[in-house]
Scaffold this motif. Structure first.
Motif, PDB file in Angstrom:
ATOM      1  N   ASN A 142      54.624  66.249  65.567  1.00  0.00           N
ATOM      2  CA  ASN A 142      54.701  64.784  64.434  1.00  0.00           C
ATOM      3  C   ASN A 142      54.268  63.309  65.101  1.00  0.00           C
ATOM      4  OD1 ASN A 142      56.565  65.738  62.226  1.00  0.00           O
ATOM      5  ND2 ASN A 142      57.555  66.597  64.118  1.00  0.00           N
ATOM      6  N   PRO A 169      60.443  65.745  62.571  1.00  0.00           N
ATOM      7  CA  PRO A 169      60.413  64.864  63.541  1.00  0.00           C
ATOM      8  C   PRO A 169      61.760  64.201  64.180  1.00  0.00           C
ATOM      9  CG  PRO A 169      60.483  63.923  61.263  1.00  0.00           C
ATOM     10  CD  PRO A 169      60.360  65.205  60.981  1.00  0.00           C
ATOM     11  N   PRO A 179      56.886  59.430  61.317  1.00  0.00           N
ATOM     12  CA  PRO A 179      55.503  60.275  61.296  1.00  0.00           C
ATOM     13  C   PRO A 179      54.788  60.147  60.148  1.00  0.00           C
ATOM     14  CG  PRO A 179      57.285  61.844  60.463  1.00  0.00           C
ATOM     15  CD  PRO A 179      57.984  60.276  60.863  1.00  0.00           C
ATOM     16  N   PHE A 201      51.102  69.171  56.314  1.00  0.00           N
ATOM     17  CA  PHE A 201      52.371  69.185  57.289  1.00  0.00           C
ATOM     18  C   PHE A 201      52.128  70.676  57.995  1.00  0.00           C
ATOM     19  CE2 PHE A 201      56.520  70.189  59.136  1.00  0.00           C
ATOM     20  CZ  PHE A 201      56.565  68.980  60.055  1.00  0.00           C
TER      21      PHE A 201
END
Lengths: 529, 529
Positions: A142, A169, A179, A201
């Protein structure tokens, strides 16, 4: 039928399909594939997952060499009925497959080699022994991309073969930045949609886990944790949302051979989730990870009951002013599974006692745990060495323990797999006689008569062939060691801090006196063949 | 009536009489004296003892100033009916009388000063606080005279105000020489007569205990112990012989104000003596020590039940790989009496883990014990610094801990007597608020919410006036300390190893950040008057 795609055993074969983008495919579309091993007829059913924009994936880790075929099933006709063949080549050097409990995977001679230690050991599925030397970078995926790159670079040269890492995170001391990407679409201002996932992600996570795999590092992925803030809210999702996420994780990452599942970090700091929730979550992970990776959960204060059948091993935090990894003997007895001390304190200088140990002390805790038949995990918490604190962000290592852990790995690579911690209370009946008794006429209780030789130091022993003694913070000028009768022995004096091995000249019978005089010494005694 | 002899309060008045030498006066003659305090009418009955060659003694410690009279009673008419008067002058500086449990002796303001700590404290009988900083020289009075002299000389410059010492000689590793004198007439070849005593042996012991007294050192006399050899046999006397000896010791030494009684060292290594024997032995000591000195007993493995009413305090051995004096909190709860950790390991380099600690580690154990409201005893076991090993023979000290113990004594001389160890689990309700909480939104269990500020380090605290925190082997770069509202504080940074006290400039309100960065630091915070 096309020429089958060649895949290496234990590598990842990924089937990419295109289907509907209507509605919410994350939730609405069910996709799976059946993989069949031609030679044995073995089938593995693997759940697929959605990647956004009509793209779907099914990830398969071929556990056997030779020909496999597959066929998809789906609620979306565009995804169903895809079939094909894979040719699985033998694993290349350094690819040993998954790490699993040795008792579940070691066979034949590889299994026999563990002797009484079988229950407490890990093994790669190809029978190669695996001893975890983990580290901790909770939120490294992150961080900014360059920090992630630097973490990978550091790991490439570090002694660690496991890393504890969160998906979400972290919000905590020294961890207050948001993040750049979140696991869910949405925003901190407007909230997150927990029914969909944010593909970039997960693509980053894919890439980072693959990098770890290529470095030979197990990714001990922490699925849930309490270091959250209200604007994120990932620790406070509903049970259905948690399970939706866990299913996604298990399907997307189960085919990475280097995945371990840690249901939570400090599960007891998530008191709104019950023990029954954790058991349900374990079932979701097990039901969607087609490859049965290792599973555990990590505590803050109360240690989880690792006797629960879903737990493959212990992942214990014990931060006490004094006793941490010395407790491995108790935990082995309590749980009968491999014991990983995943937070025995960190090297560093943060203000809390869990993270301001010297390099000497963390190294000592590594040895104390290993000498009792457990495994110990590293972490580093220097708060004055730049922006990144390794334990949370990754970046660079600054401490003195990693070099010593590398040295320790080499020493333990030579320890027989069946070397068993000596229970001092049971010592006397054994072939290494009690030595240095008190003078004639000195009264001893039966307890002391039995165990006096090694009451103060841990010992690993394999029959009459091998003995390793670790003296920790003690610093005797010398110590005498009795040797089993009828054999000759070589003796190595190991300085675990200065990273030297000195072999005493000659061979020894009966007993040997070893000059020591410093802290953090070990003595290795091996029978001459 | 003659002019009364002048004696200082708490000094020893000795009545020397001559009587029969026929038969065995040690066993056959009963002698005692009644001492009466004129002002109060208080009487103290004191048993006498035989010294050989028709000489008898009665030793009296005057507990009150002013006039006392005495009169003897005896089965031998030559010893009976001796009467006289003593004029007891006030104690001179440095003479505070016996050390006793504070709850038995402290009165008025001196008693109140202990607050909740009263049960765990010692006090001299004049109300002066006494904190034991002991050392260990088991067989020092059984060494050659010049070695004994050197021990006294060393003690004169050492920080210790208590010494653990045996009466009988010691047979053990590094202790194999026979002493020049024994407590009994006879010889190793022909055996010893346990019905008589060897006067020169006891005259030497008299002299050595008096020397300790004059140095302000309490003699914690170990009456029985297991480090024996068959040719000596003092650990294997009959119960009647043990009691005969104990009666003699209590009568001969009870009037030395600096005597403590330790019934045994490592009583569990004398398994032929039962718990009932020890209780009987305590009764013999109590029945013949007219001055009610402190009484305890010392274990090897199983800790004695110090709840037994005859025990005035705990005298505990705990040699563990890791936890020793950290256990003081548990022992205070278990026994409700002063806790002395009489063997927490020694500084040195002997081959056993109880005696090869660094100076840093023994010093740390001193602090850990004291921070939890206990007391810790020193010992030194270097086996390569000459003929004498301090823990057994005395001689000279070579270690690094004594200087640090001297420094620690100075620090603790300034700790308020009512400073109480903080129980982290009870911390929250108190006036020093929980500080440095985790960031907003971080989940904490109730346990952590209550105690997080000081879960990792021991704290001594007196109301809102005083707080001492000891960081032991931890080495935070800095730490923040919350301060009670409405007052200003000064802050001292104490380096317990380098023996420095640095006072931070200025005064602080609300909280204070203290830079640390090294191991073995303490922080002292005091309210500005």
């Amino acid at each position: 039928m096309n020429e089958p795609m060649h895949v290496e055993q234990y590598a990842m074969f990924e089937l990419n399909l295109t289907g509907t983008a209507a509605g919410n495919p994350y939730a609405d579309v069910e996709l799976s594939a059946t993989f069949t091993h031609t030679a044995t007829g073995r089938t593995i059913e693997v759940g697929g997952f959605y990647r956004g924009e009509g793209r779907y994936g099914v990830r398969f880790m071929p556990v056997g060499t030779g020909a496999w075929t597959y066929e998809t099933h789906a609620t979306d006709p565009a995804l169903a009925g895809h079939a094909g063949a894979i040719a699985v080549d033998p694993a290349s050097e350094g690819n040993h497959g998954r790490v699993l409990p040795a008792r579940d995977v070691a066979k034949g001679a590889a299994r026999d080699a563990y002797g009484p230690e079988l229950a407490y050991r890990f093994s790669y599925e190809d029978g190669t022994d695996y001893q975890p030397y983990g580290t901790t970078c909770y939120a490294w995926t992150n961080q900014a991309p360059d920090v992630q790159d630097r973490t990978v670079e550091t790991l490439a040269h570090a002694p660690f073969n496991k890393i504890r890492m969160c998906v979400f995170p972290k919000f905590y001391d020294f961890n207050t930045a948001d993040p750049a990407m979140f696991a869910y679409p949405g925003s901190m201002a407007e909230g997150f949609d927990h029914t969909r996932f944010n593909e970039p992600f997960f693509e980053n996570l894919d890439r980072r886990i693959a990098q770890l795999r290529d470095l030979g590092i197990e990714a001990d992925v922490i699925l849930l944790h309490p270091y959250d803030k209200p604007e994120w809210g990932f620790s406070k999702m509903t049970k259905a949302e948690d399970e939706f996420y866990l299913k996604y994780m298990a399907r997307r990452y189960g085919a990475y051979r280097n995945i371990w599942w840690s249901l939570a970090n400090e599960y007891d700091l998530l008191p709104w989730k019950s023990l029954e929730d954790w058991r349900d979550y374990a079932r979701v992970v097990m039901g969607n990870d087609a490859f049965g990776h290792l599973r555990s959960i990590h505590n803050c204060i109360p240690i989880y009951d690792y006797n629960e059948p879903w737990c493959t091993h212990c992942s214990i935090q014990r931060v006490d002013v004094t006793r941490t990894t010395e407790c491995v003997a108790d935990w082995r007895k309590a749980y009968g599974k491999p014991v990983v001390c995943d937070e025995p304190g960190y090297e560093g200088n943060i203000y809390w006692g869990w993270g301001n140990l010297t390099g000497e002390e963390l190294t000592r805790r590594f040895w104390e745990g290993a000498m009792r038949g457990g495994y110990v995990t590293h972490g580093e918490t220097f708060i004055d060495k730049g922006e990144q604190v390794w334990w949370a962000h990754g970046g660079e290592l600054h401490g003195e323990s990693p070099a010593r852990i590398a040295f320790m790995r080499k020493v333990f690579a030579d320890v027989p797999l069946d070397a068993t911690p000596l229970d001092a209370s049971l010592a006397p009946g054994d072939v290494w006689p009690v030595a240095s008794p008190l003078p004639e006429g000195t009264a001893l209780t039966p307890t002391l008569e039995k165990g006096i030789q090694y009451w103060d130091v841990p010992v690993l022993r394999s029959g009459t062939d091998f003995q390793l003694v670790y003296l920790g913070w003690f610093r005797p000028a010398y110590r005498e060691f009795p040797l089993p009768a009828g054999a000759r022995y070589t003796v190595d004096v190991i300085d675990t801090w200065n990273m030297t091995v000195e072999t005493l000249p000659g061979v020894y019978e009966g007993k040997v006196r070893v000059e020591l005089g410093r802290q953090y010494m070990a003595v290795r005694i091996r029978k001459v063949a």
